[in-house]
Design a protein around this motif. Structure first.
Motif, PDB file in Angstrom:
ATOM      1  N   GLY B  75     -17.443 -22.061  19.645  1.00 51.00           N
ATOM      2  CA  GLY B  75     -18.157 -23.337  19.557  1.00 51.00           C
ATOM      3  C   GLY B  75     -19.457 -23.157  18.790  1.00 51.00           C
ATOM      4  O   GLY B  75     -20.118 -22.115  18.899  1.00 51.00           O
ATOM      5  N   ALA B  76     -19.840 -24.191  18.038  1.00 47.88           N
ATOM      6  CA  ALA B  76     -21.006 -24.064  17.164  1.00 47.88           C
ATOM      7  C   ALA B  76     -22.267 -23.719  17.946  1.00 47.88           C
ATOM      8  O   ALA B  76     -23.133 -22.991  17.468  1.00 47.88           O
ATOM      9  CB  ALA B  76     -21.211 -25.352  16.376  1.00 47.88           C
ATOM     10  N   MET B  77     -22.376 -24.226  19.151  1.00 49.94           N
ATOM     11  CA  MET B  77     -23.614 -24.058  19.921  1.00 49.94           C
ATOM     12  C   MET B  77     -23.618 -22.739  20.720  1.00 49.94           C
ATOM     13  O   MET B  77     -24.561 -22.453  21.453  1.00 49.94           O
ATOM     14  CB  MET B  77     -23.758 -25.282  20.838  1.00 49.94           C
ATOM     15  N   THR B  78     -22.590 -21.943  20.541  1.00 49.28           N
ATOM     16  CA  THR B  78     -22.536 -20.654  21.249  1.00 49.28           C
ATOM     17  C   THR B  78     -23.694 -19.763  20.780  1.00 49.28           C
ATOM     18  O   THR B  78     -23.899 -19.580  19.587  1.00 49.28           O
ATOM     19  CB  THR B  78     -21.199 -19.941  20.931  1.00 49.28           C
ATOM     20  N   ARG B  79     -24.421 -19.243  21.727  1.00 49.42           N
ATOM     21  CA  ARG B  79     -25.538 -18.359  21.360  1.00 49.42           C
ATOM     22  C   ARG B  79     -24.986 -17.073  20.768  1.00 49.42           C
ATOM     23  O   ARG B  79     -23.966 -16.542  21.232  1.00 49.42           O
ATOM     24  CB  ARG B  79     -26.377 -17.999  22.588  1.00 49.42           C
ATOM     25  N   GLN B  80     -25.718 -16.557  19.815  1.00 48.58           N
ATOM     26  CA  GLN B  80     -25.297 -15.305  19.169  1.00 48.58           C
ATOM     27  C   GLN B  80     -25.159 -14.181  20.186  1.00 48.58           C
ATOM     28  O   GLN B  80     -24.252 -13.356  20.102  1.00 48.58           O
ATOM     29  CB  GLN B  80     -26.307 -14.930  18.073  1.00 48.58           C
ATOM     30  N   ARG B  81     -26.027 -14.189  21.144  1.00 46.64           N
ATOM     31  CA  ARG B  81     -25.986 -13.132  22.146  1.00 46.64           C
ATOM     32  C   ARG B  81     -24.738 -13.270  23.017  1.00 46.64           C
ATOM     33  O   ARG B  81     -24.118 -12.280  23.408  1.00 46.64           O
ATOM     34  CB  ARG B  81     -27.249 -13.216  23.001  1.00 46.64           C
ATOM     35  N   ALA B  82     -24.367 -14.501  23.330  1.00 49.11           N
ATOM     36  CA  ALA B  82     -23.165 -14.722  24.142  1.00 49.11           C
ATOM     37  C   ALA B  82     -21.938 -14.254  23.375  1.00 49.11           C
ATOM     38  O   ALA B  82     -21.028 -13.632  23.947  1.00 49.11           O
ATOM     39  CB  ALA B  82     -23.045 -16.204  24.509  1.00 49.11           C
ATOM     40  N   ARG B 111     -31.380 -17.310  21.627  1.00 47.67           N
ATOM     41  CA  ARG B 111     -31.581 -18.711  21.256  1.00 47.67           C
ATOM     42  C   ARG B 111     -30.688 -19.104  20.075  1.00 47.67           C
ATOM     43  O   ARG B 111     -30.089 -20.174  20.063  1.00 47.67           O
ATOM     44  CB  ARG B 111     -33.047 -18.978  20.870  1.00 47.67           C
ATOM     45  N   GLY B 112     -30.657 -18.263  19.071  1.00 44.61           N
ATOM     46  CA  GLY B 112     -29.944 -18.602  17.838  1.00 44.61           C
ATOM     47  C   GLY B 112     -28.453 -18.769  18.093  1.00 44.61           C
ATOM     48  O   GLY B 112     -27.870 -18.088  18.941  1.00 44.61           O
ATOM     49  N   THR B 113     -27.819 -19.665  17.337  1.00 49.37           N
ATOM     50  CA  THR B 113     -26.414 -19.979  17.581  1.00 49.37           C
ATOM     51  C   THR B 113     -25.550 -19.500  16.420  1.00 49.37           C
ATOM     52  O   THR B 113     -26.023 -19.301  15.300  1.00 49.37           O
ATOM     53  CB  THR B 113     -26.220 -21.501  17.729  1.00 49.37           C
ATOM     54  N   VAL B 114     -24.274 -19.368  16.729  1.00 47.86           N
ATOM     55  CA  VAL B 114     -23.309 -18.993  15.689  1.00 47.86           C
ATOM     56  C   VAL B 114     -23.239 -20.110  14.650  1.00 47.86           C
ATOM     57  O   VAL B 114     -23.289 -19.863  13.439  1.00 47.86           O
ATOM     58  CB  VAL B 114     -21.926 -18.727  16.336  1.00 47.86           C
ATOM     59  N   GLY B 115     -23.175 -21.359  15.113  1.00 46.60           N
ATOM     60  CA  GLY B 115     -23.073 -22.484  14.181  1.00 46.60           C
ATOM     61  C   GLY B 115     -24.315 -22.620  13.317  1.00 46.60           C
ATOM     62  O   GLY B 115     -24.227 -22.891  12.118  1.00 46.60           O
ATOM     63  N   ALA B 136     -12.507 -17.167   8.041  1.00 46.36           N
ATOM     64  CA  ALA B 136     -12.667 -18.106   9.154  1.00 46.36           C
ATOM     65  C   ALA B 136     -12.478 -19.540   8.648  1.00 46.36           C
ATOM     66  O   ALA B 136     -12.641 -19.823   7.453  1.00 46.36           O
ATOM     67  CB  ALA B 136     -14.058 -17.951   9.757  1.00 46.36           C
ATOM     68  N   ALA B 137     -12.136 -20.427   9.575  1.00 41.20           N
ATOM     69  CA  ALA B 137     -12.026 -21.856   9.257  1.00 41.20           C
ATOM     70  C   ALA B 137     -13.126 -22.578  10.027  1.00 41.20           C
ATOM     71  O   ALA B 137     -13.340 -22.328  11.212  1.00 41.20           O
ATOM     72  CB  ALA B 137     -10.663 -22.385   9.683  1.00 41.20           C
ATOM     73  N   LEU B 138     -13.847 -23.451   9.335  1.00 41.75           N
ATOM     74  CA  LEU B 138     -15.026 -24.059   9.943  1.00 41.75           C
ATOM     75  C   LEU B 138     -14.787 -25.552  10.056  1.00 41.75           C
ATOM     76  O   LEU B 138     -14.481 -26.226   9.065  1.00 41.75           O
ATOM     77  CB  LEU B 138     -16.242 -23.748   9.074  1.00 41.75           C
ATOM     78  N   GLU B 139     -14.943 -26.051  11.282  1.00 38.53           N
ATOM     79  CA  GLU B 139     -14.617 -27.456  11.513  1.00 38.53           C
ATOM     80  C   GLU B 139     -15.883 -28.262  11.742  1.00 38.53           C
ATOM     81  O   GLU B 139     -16.739 -27.897  12.544  1.00 38.53           O
ATOM     82  CB  GLU B 139     -13.688 -27.597  12.711  1.00 38.53           C
ATOM     83  N   ALA B 140     -15.983 -29.361  11.010  1.00 33.38           N
ATOM     84  CA  ALA B 140     -17.163 -30.220  11.120  1.00 33.38           C
ATOM     85  C   ALA B 140     -16.735 -31.634  11.470  1.00 33.38           C
ATOM     86  O   ALA B 140     -15.631 -32.070  11.132  1.00 33.38           O
ATOM     87  CB  ALA B 140     -17.933 -30.217   9.805  1.00 33.38           C
ATOM     88  N   ALA B 164     -22.227 -31.610   5.281  1.00 33.09           N
ATOM     89  CA  ALA B 164     -23.035 -32.717   4.750  1.00 33.09           C
ATOM     90  C   ALA B 164     -24.130 -33.099   5.747  1.00 33.09           C
ATOM     91  O   ALA B 164     -24.026 -32.773   6.936  1.00 33.09           O
ATOM     92  CB  ALA B 164     -22.135 -33.914   4.469  1.00 33.09           C
ATOM     93  N   PRO B 165     -25.167 -33.800   5.267  1.00 27.40           N
ATOM     94  CA  PRO B 165     -26.284 -34.140   6.157  1.00 27.40           C
ATOM     95  C   PRO B 165     -25.867 -34.972   7.371  1.00 27.40           C
ATOM     96  O   PRO B 165     -26.567 -34.963   8.382  1.00 27.40           O
ATOM     97  CB  PRO B 165     -27.224 -34.942   5.255  1.00 27.40           C
ATOM     98  N   ASP B 166     -24.723 -35.678   7.280  1.00 29.95           N
ATOM     99  CA  ASP B 166     -24.322 -36.482   8.435  1.00 29.95           C
ATOM    100  C   ASP B 166     -23.239 -35.793   9.260  1.00 29.95           C
ATOM    101  O   ASP B 166     -22.618 -36.402  10.116  1.00 29.95           O
ATOM    102  CB  ASP B 166     -23.849 -37.873   7.973  1.00 29.95           C
ATOM    103  N   GLU B 167     -23.027 -34.522   8.995  1.00 26.22           N
ATOM    104  CA  GLU B 167     -21.972 -33.811   9.726  1.00 26.22           C
ATOM    105  C   GLU B 167     -22.549 -32.827  10.735  1.00 26.22           C
ATOM    106  O   GLU B 167     -23.613 -32.276  10.533  1.00 26.22           O
ATOM    107  CB  GLU B 167     -21.091 -33.015   8.746  1.00 26.22           C
ATOM    108  N   CYS B 168     -21.738 -32.608  11.774  1.00 26.52           N
ATOM    109  CA  CYS B 168     -22.073 -31.599  12.773  1.00 26.52           C
ATOM    110  C   CYS B 168     -20.960 -30.569  12.795  1.00 26.52           C
ATOM    111  O   CYS B 168     -19.784 -30.925  12.977  1.00 26.52           O
ATOM    112  CB  CYS B 168     -22.211 -32.274  14.142  1.00 26.52           C
ATOM    113  N   LEU B 169     -21.334 -29.324  12.572  1.00 23.62           N
ATOM    114  CA  LEU B 169     -20.325 -28.264  12.700  1.00 23.62           C
ATOM    115  C   LEU B 169     -19.982 -28.153  14.177  1.00 23.62           C
ATOM    116  O   LEU B 169     -20.874 -28.130  15.024  1.00 23.62           O
ATOM    117  CB  LEU B 169     -20.894 -26.937  12.179  1.00 23.62           C
ATOM    118  N   VAL B 170     -18.687 -28.094  14.470  1.00 25.79           N
ATOM    119  CA  VAL B 170     -18.330 -28.014  15.890  1.00 25.79           C
ATOM    120  C   VAL B 170     -17.746 -26.658  16.282  1.00 25.79           C
ATOM    121  O   VAL B 170     -17.922 -26.199  17.398  1.00 25.79           O
ATOM    122  CB  VAL B 170     -17.364 -29.155  16.314  1.00 25.79           C
TER     123      VAL B 170
END
Ligand code: FAD
Lengths: 802, 292
Positions: B75-82, B111-115, B136-140, B164-170
Motif C-alpha cells: 500500500g502506498a501509505m506503508t511506512r518504509q520501516r514497516a 515516517r517516510g512511505t513507500v508510495g 513493479a506495477a504502480l496503481e494510481a 498526475a496532480p489529481d491522482e493518488c498512488l494507491v
C-alpha cells in the motif's frame, strides 16, 4: 595511567558536570526560549547574487502585508549606525548589517522585515522587490591576489586586505646548511563550526530607563562595546544577559550584525524585536564560515630527519566582510612550528576578500589549518627520506627537559612531555597490532592506513598577535574576573560574567572553588552576572576560562580563605600562623578542640562586627581579576618577537582508516588519542571536548565544505549539501591522559576546548595518505571528498597500466 | 524556513482525497502529503508551495502488505520501516528489503512511505530503483478511476513521475521470482550513512540447478534522470554461469545507458566509473547468494 588526582579532593575527580542536569531535563534556557510581551519578529531578504549593484528596493507591497511593522534597508541603517568592527586596518572596507548599494555575496542580507510573527515576516519578505544589476564576482582564492579581480570593496583598491612578512630566526642560514628542501601545497577548505542552535537575539529598548536589554546566543569579546559603537549609545546603556544558554558555538556565535539590526529596530519602533536565524539564514547569510586557506610551504631538513626551518605563505579567503576573521592568520604564530625544534621560520600572511560569506573565528582561531599544514609537511619529509613517521617525529619533538622552550617567534612553551604522550598513545592504539591489521588489509586488496598527528593546543588567549597584523590594535589587556562571596549562612556563591556555550564553566568554577575552600562543589552556586554587573570578559575563546577564569577563581577563593583564617585566629586568640583549616573547621594547630566552624565564621563576618579583628571589613566577599598569566601584556619587540598564549596542551592522534578503492570511500575504523592538558579539572568535560573535537575535525577532514561554484553561487546552504558527520561516521574513540602541569596557572591546568579539533584533520589526512602511499599518492586538500580520492586512485592505476 | 500559507484536508478515503484534489482550481498547486519527509522540508524552504495539502495518513487500508499469487502488493501509505521489517518483503522481495536499509535513517523510515518515495521520484532513490529492477506495477486513482503504470516509464525526469496532480498512488505491486535459485545484491555509495546515494546498484539473479543464469535484472540509480535498467548486460549474462570474467565484460554495456551529471558531491566521471564497480559487486553478491 596519569598521576592526576593524587592530591585533589574534587579537581580531576570524575564528577557529573552540573550543567548536564538542566540540559538533559530539557530545561536549558536558550535565546529562542526567551519571550517578552509585545515582541516582534524579523525575517530577512537575502541577495540571490554573488555580486550585484542594488538599483532600488521597493518595500511598498511588503509594508501592506498583514502584521508588518517595518522594512529596514541598508541605506537607512547605514545612515543611522556606525560600521561594524574590522580587526584589520582597512578603513575603506565598510561593514554594515544590511547591504548598502551593493551586495557582496549570495545570501547577503539586503532588508529586514519586522512583523507579528516569523511566518508573517517571511510572507512579507517575499514581497520586497529588489532591482539588482548582477556583476561578475571574485571567487577563486589565488585570483584574489590579482589587481584585475572584480573588486569586492572598490574603495579599498584591491582584494588584498593585508599582507605581512615575518622572519624569525636565521631562515636563510638554516636553509643554506640543510641537506634537503621540500616544497608542498596544502589547502584547507571552507568549513566551520555548525552548531545545533543557530544565532538568535532579542533586543528591548526601555526609553524611560534608557537601557537596551539584549538576550543573545553570543560568544564574543567586547560585545556590548561593539553594540555601543554601532548604535552610538553609551556602553553602560546596554545590558547583555550572560545567563542565556548558548547551544554550541566554538567561536562562531558572533551575531553582531543581527544584534545591531534588532537593537536599532527596537529603538526605532519602541517594540522588543527578535531575530532567530533559521538554518538557511545561518549557513548563507550569517557570516559564520571559517578559514579558507591555501598554504605554500618549503621545509629545510637534513638526511637524518632533523627539520630546521620553514618558509610559509598562507592566503586566507575571509569572504566579503572580514570582521575579526583575518586575525586568525595571527594566532597560529603562537605555535607556528608546532611541537618541533625548528630554529627559524618565515611567514607571509595574506588576507584576501572575496564574494563569499564573511569569516568568523572557529575553534582554535586558525590553529587547526596550521597544524594540518605542519603535519602534512612532516609526513612528506618522512616519505621523502623513508623514515618512519613516528620516528621522524621523535627526532624533532621538543624534549621534556627542554621546557620552558622558546620558539623562534618569541613565544615560550610552558611545559610538556610530548614523547611520553606519543608513547602512551602508541600503546593505547596497540600500534604493532594496528600495523599488522593494516598490512593484512592491504594484503587482502584493500587500501588501509594509519594516521599520526602530534600537535599543540595553545590556550589562554593572549591576543597580542592582533598587533602583528594591525599596529593600531594596541590592546594588551586580556582579563577574566571572579567575584566570590560567603553569605551569613556560610553558603558560597561565585559570580562569572560570560555566557557558556557548552564548556561547563559552572562546573569549572564550582570544582575549583570547592577544591580551594574544601567545600562540596555541589553546594556552591555559580551565577552569570550581566554586562552591567561585572567587568567585561574576553568571552570563552582560546580555552581561556580554565586558564584565566580558573586561576581567578582560585585566587578569589584563597582570599576568602585567608580572611576566614584571620577572623578565626582573632576569635581563637592565636596568631594566624597557628590556625589550620580542614574541611569546614578552623582550629589551632595541635589543639583540635580549639576550633570554629565555617558557618560560625561566616556569621561573625556578617553579623558580629564586635568579633572582627580591628580594621577588618565586614562580610565575606572577594574579587579577583587576572590578566592572562605568563610573560604577557607587552607589545612585540622590534624583531616582532612576542610571548603569545601562556599554556600549551599537546595531543597525539592515531586513527586507522580503510578506503574502498572502487568508490574512494573512507571509513575511520579506529581512533586513539593521547592528550595532556595539564591538571584536568573535570575528566568528563575534557573527554567530551576531545571526542566532540575529533568529530568536528573528522568533519573538516572528510565532509564539511561551504562550497561555491566558479561564479560565486553558494552551493551548500542546507544540511543536504553541507555534510556534517553523524555518529555513524565517528568511530569509538579511545583516549589516554597525561599530565604535565602548567607552571603558569593556579592548579596546573591548561586549555582543552580545541585539542580534538586541532589534530583530527591532520591525523585523518595522514591516515588517508598512508593508505594511498602504496599507490604513491599524496593528497593535501581538505575536505578529502570520496570522489577526489577515487579520481586520484583511478589516475594512478591508469598511469600504471599504460 | 516557515511554510507559505496553505489549506489542509485530512482525507478519510482515497475517493475523498481524489475529490479534494480534483476540486482544487486549475491554477492551484495541490499536493498529497504522506510521510512528509520530503515534502515538509521543501515547504519549509518554500521550494514547494502547495495551496492545498491533502493528508492521506488516516485513510484506512492504504497501508499494508499483501502477498498473493506471486505478487507482493504494498500500500502506498506503508511506512518504509514497516516494509523493511515485513516478513513477506524479507522472504519474497529480499532485494527491496536490502535496499530499504539504505533509505535515510530508521527515524525517517518510520515516517517516510513507500508510495511517497515512488511518487517523489528522486533519480538516486532506492525504492524506485528496485521498482524498475523488478518491473513493479504502480496503481494510481483519480476521480476518473484507477490505472496501472509499469515502473518502466513511470519515472520521467528528476522528481517527475507519471502520477498526475489529481491522482493518488494507491499501491505498488512487485512480482516475485519463483523459478530457480534466487540471489540479490544491492550496493550503493553515499557520502555518509543515510544520505541519498551518489550511485546505487541493484541486481537479482535466478540460477538453474547447474548454476547457469536463467534470468537477471540489473539497474542503476544516480547516473541518469531516472533509475535505469541495463538490458544489454542482462541479455549478455543470461545463459552464462556468471563467471567474474563474464560479469566484467558485460559491465561495458553500462556506459551506453547512463547519462551521469556533475554535482557538488561527485563528478559525472566518478559516477560512471563507480556505477560499473557497484553493479559488478551487486551481481557478484546476488550470484554468491544464489549459490550459497
Ligand atoms: C534525512 C533524510 C534522509 C533521506 N534519505 C533518503 C535516502 O537515502 N533515499 C531515499 O530514497 N529517500 C531518502 N529520504 C527521503 C524519504 O525516503 C522520503 O520519505 C520519501 O522520499 C518521500 O516519502 P514521504 O512519505 O515522506 O512523502 P512526502 O514527503 O509526504 O511526499 C513526497 C512527494 O510525494 C507525493 N506523494 C506522497 N504520497 C503520494 C501518493 N500516495 N500519491 C501521490 N502522491 C504522493 C507528495 O505529494 C510529494 O510530492 C530521506 C529523507 C530525509 C529527511
Amino acid at each position: 595511567m596519569s598521576d592526576r588526582g593524587a592530591n585533589y579532593r574534587y579537581v580531576s575527580r570524575k564528577r557529573r558536570a552540573r550543567e548536564d542536569r538542566r540540559f538533559i531535563a530539557g530545561k536549558g534556557r536558550f535565546a529562542a526560549d526567551i519571550a517578552v510581551p509585545g515582541m516582534k519578529h524579523v525575517a530577512l531578504v537575502a541577495s540571490p547574487h554573488p555580486r550585484a549593484r542594488i538599483r532600488s528596493i521597493d518595500a511598498s507591497r511588503a509594508l501592506e502585508s498583514p502584521g508588518v511593522h517595518s522594512v529596514l534597508t541598508g541605506d537607512e541603517l547605514s545612515a543611522e549606525t556606525a560600521p561594524l568592527f574590522n580587526g584589520l586596518d582597512i578603513p575603506n572596507v565598510k561593514w554594515f548589517p544590511l547591504a548598502v548599494g551593493m551586495t557582496r555575496y549570495a545570501g547577503e542580507w539586503v532588508a529586514a522585515v519586522v512583523a507579528d510573527s516569523r511566518y508573517l515576516a517571511e510572507d512579507a519578505a517575499e514581497l520586497v522587490e529588489v532591482d539588482y544589476k548582477p556583476l561578475p564576482a571574485a571567487v577563486e582564492i589565488e585570483s584574489l591576489l590579482d589587481s584585475d579581480s572584480p573588486p569586492v570593496h572598490p574603495e579599498h583598491g584591491s582584494n588584498v586586505l593585508v599582507r605581512k612578512n615575518f622572519e624569525w630566526g636565521p631562515v636563510e642560514e638554516d636553509f643554506a646548511r640543510s641537506e634537503h628542501t621540500l616544497a608542498y601545497r596544502a589547502r584547507w577548505g571552507r568549513s566551520s563550526t555548525v552548531p545545533i542552535e543557530t544565532f538568535g537575539v532579542l533586543s528591548r529598548w526601555d526609553p524611560i530607563r534608557e537601557i537596551l536589554d539584549v538576550w543573545a546566543s553570543i560568544q564574543m569579546p567586547n560585545y556590548q562595546e561593539q553594540i555601543a559603537n554601532a548604535l552610538g549609545i553609551p556602553t553602560n546603556a546596554i545590558r547583555v544577559y550572560n545567563d542565556v544558554d548558548v547551544g554550541g558555538s566554538y567561536g562562531v556565535k558572533r551575531g553582531i550584525k543581527h544584534t545591531v539590526i534588532t537593537a536599532y529596530l527596537a529603538r526605532k519602533l519602541g517594540m522588543p524585536v527578535r531575530l532567530i536565524e533559521d538554518r538557511l539564514d545561518n549557513m548563507s547569510g550569517g557570516d559564520a564560515h571559517g578559514p579558507d586557506r591555501l598554504f605554500d610551504v618549503t621545509l629545510a631538513f637534513d638526511g637524518d630527519g632533523t627539520i630546521r626551518s620553514m618558509k610559509l605563505r598562507a592566503i586566507d579567503d575571509v569572504g566579503a566582510y572580514p570582521g575579526r576573521g583575518p586575525l586568525q592568520l595571527g594566532k597560529p604564530i603562537t605555535a607556528l612550528v608546532g611541537p618541533y625544534r625548528l630554529s627559524s621560520v618565515a611567514y607571509e600572511a595574506i588576507s584576501v576578500t572575496s564574494n563569499k560569506t564573511g569569516q568568523v573565528p572557529v575553534r582554535g582561531f586558525g590553529q587547526s589549518p596550521t597544524n594540518f599544514m605542519i603535519e602534512t609537511g612532516v609526513d612528506l619529509v618522512a616519505r621523502r627520506l623513508g623514515i618512519d613517521r613516528m620516528e621522524l617525529r621523535r627526532r624533532n619533538l621538543i624534549e621534556s627537559h627542554e621546557f620552558p622552550w622558546r620558539i623562534p617567534t618569541g613565544t615560550e612553551y610552558d611545559s610538556g612531555d610530548y614523547r611520553a604522550v606519543l608513547d602512551k598513545t602508541l600503546d593505547l592504539a596497540d600500534y604493532d597490532s594496528l600495523v599488522a591489521r593494516r598490512d593484512a588489509a592491504r594484503a587482502a586488496g584493500k587500501l588501509a592506513g594509519i594516521g599520526i598527528a602530534t600537535c599543540l593546543e595553545p590556550g589562554g588567549g593572549n591576543n597580542i598577535f592582533e598587533q602583528l597584523l594591525n599596529e593600531k590594535l594596541e590592546i594588551t589587556t586580556f582579563v577574566e574576573s571572579c567575584l566570590m562571596r560567603v553569605d551569613m549562612h556560610g553558603n558560597v556563591t561565585a559570580v562569572m560574567s560570560t555566557t557558556t556555550s557548552g564548556q561547563g564553566h559552572e562546573t569549572l568554577i564550582a570544582t575549583i572553588a570547592g577544591e580551594e575552600l574544601e567545600r562540596d562543589p555541589d553546594s556552591i552556586r555559580v551565577t552569570h552576572a550581566d554586562s552591567l554587573e561585572a567587568l567585561p570578559t574576553r568571552s570563552p575563546v582560546a580555552s581561556r576560562m580554565a586558564i584565566v577564569l580558573g586561576s581567578a577563581t582560585s585566587e578569589a577563593a584563597r582570599k576568602i580563605r585567608s580572611k576566614m583564617i584571620k577572623i578565626a585566629a582573632h576569635n581563637l586568640g592565636v596568631g594566624e600562623d597557628r590556625v589550620e583549616y580542614q574541611t569546614g573547621t578552623f582550629f589551632v594547630r595541635g589543639e583540635p578542640a580549639r576550633k570554629l566552624e565555617w558557618n560560625e565564621i561566616a556569621g561573625i563576618a556578617h553579623r558580629q562586627f564586635h568579633r572582627l579583628p580591628p580594621g577588618t571589613d565586614p562580610c565575606l566577599q572577594e574579587f579577583s581579576v587576572l590578566q592572562v598569566p605568563g610573560a604577557s601584556g607587552q607589545l612585540p619587540n622590534e624583531k616582532k618577537e612576542i610571548q603569545l598564549y601562556p599554556c600549551f596542551s599537546f595531543q597525539a592522534h592515531i586513527p586507522y582508516v580503510e578506503i574502498d578503492p572502487g568508490t574512494g570511500k573512507v571509513e575511520v575504523l579506529d581512533y586513539a588519542i593521547g592528550h595532556d592538558c595539564g591538571t584536568v579539572i573535570n575528566p568528563d568535560i575534557v573527554r567530551g571536548m576531545i571526542v566532540g573535537g575529533l568529530a568536528h575535525g573528522i568533519g573538516a577532514a572528510l565532509y564539511e565544505k561551504f562550497a561555491y561554484d566558479e561564479d560565486g553561487q553558494f552551493l551548500a546552504g542546507s544540511f543536504v549539501d553541507y555534510l556534517l558527520p553523524s555518529s555513524h561516521e565517528i568511530p569509538m574513540v579511545k583516549d589516554v591522559e597525561h599530565c604535565t602541569p602548567s607552571p603558569k596557572t593556579s592548579l596546573g591546568q591548561k586549555g582543552s576546548g580545541e585539542g580534538g579539533y586541532l589534530g583530527a584533520p591532520a591525523a585523518i589526512a595522514s591516515a588517508v595518505n598512508d593508505a594511498l602511499a602504496p599507490l604513491d599518492i599524496s593528497l593535501a586538500e581538505l575536505p578529502m571528498r570520496l570522489c577526489d580520492i577515487e579520481a586520484a586512485i583511478h589516475e594512478k592505476r591508469t598511469e600504471r597500466t599504460e | 524556513m516557515k511554510a507559505a500559507e496553505f489549506d489542509y484536508i485530512r482525507a478519510d478515503s482515497v475517493a475523498a482525497a481524489c475529490e479534494a484534489l480534483a476540486a482544487a482550481g486549475p491554477g492551484e498547486e495541490r499536493k498529497i502529503v504522506a510521510g512528509g519527509q520530503t515534502l515538509v522540508p521543501l515547504m519549509a524552504m518554500r521550494l514547494a508551495r502547495p495551496s492545498l495539502l491533502v493528508d492521506i495518513d488516516g485513510i484506512p487500508g492504504l497501508a499494508g502488505i499483501d502477498s498473493v499469487d506471486g505478487v507482493v502488493a504494498i500500500g502506498a501509505m506503508t511506512r518504509q520501516r514497516a516494509a523493511e521489517l515485513s516478513p513477506a518483503v524479507r522472504s519474497e522481495l529480499p532485494l527491496l528489503a536490502k535496499a530499504l536499509r539504505f533509505v535515510g535513517h530508521p527515524q525517517t523510515r518510520n515516517r517516510g512511505t513507500v508510495g511517497g518515495s515512488l511518487v517523489h521520484g528522486d533519480p538516486a532513490a532506492e525504492i524506485p530503483l528496485v521498482a524498475v529492477a523488478l518491473d513493479a506495477a504502480l496503481e494510481a486513482e483519480s476521480t476518473g478511476g484507477r490505472r496501472v503504470c509499469p515502473a518502466d516509464g513511470f519515472f520521467e525526469t528528476p522528481m517527475v513521475t507519471a502520477v498526475a496532480p489529481d491522482e493518488c498512488l494507491v499501491e505498488a505491486r512487485f512480482p516475485v521470482w519463483n523459478a530457480g535459485r534466487i540471489g540479490t545484491g544491492f550496493r550503493e555509495v553515499a557520502s555518509r550513512q543515510g544520505d541519498f546515494a551518489i550511485v546505487a546498484a541493484a541486481a537479482q539473479v535466478a540460477l538453474d540447478g547447474d548454476g547457469t543464469c536463467t534470468r537477471v535484472a540489473a539497474a542503476l540509480g544516480g547516473v541518469a534522470p531516472r533509475p535505469v535498467r541495463i538490458a544489454a548486460l542482462e541479455d549478455a549474462l543470461t545463459g552464462t554461469r556468471l563467471e567474474d570474467r563474464a560479469i566484467d565484460a558485460a559491465l561495458a554495456s553500462v556506459e551506453a545507458v547512463i547519462e551521469p551529471d556533475d554535482d557538488l558531491h561527485a563528478t559525472a566521471a566518478y559516477r560512471g566509473r563507480v556505477a560499473k564497480v557497484l553493479l559488478g559487486r551487486a551481481i557478484r553478491e546476488a550470484r554468491d547468494e544464489a549459490l550459497a
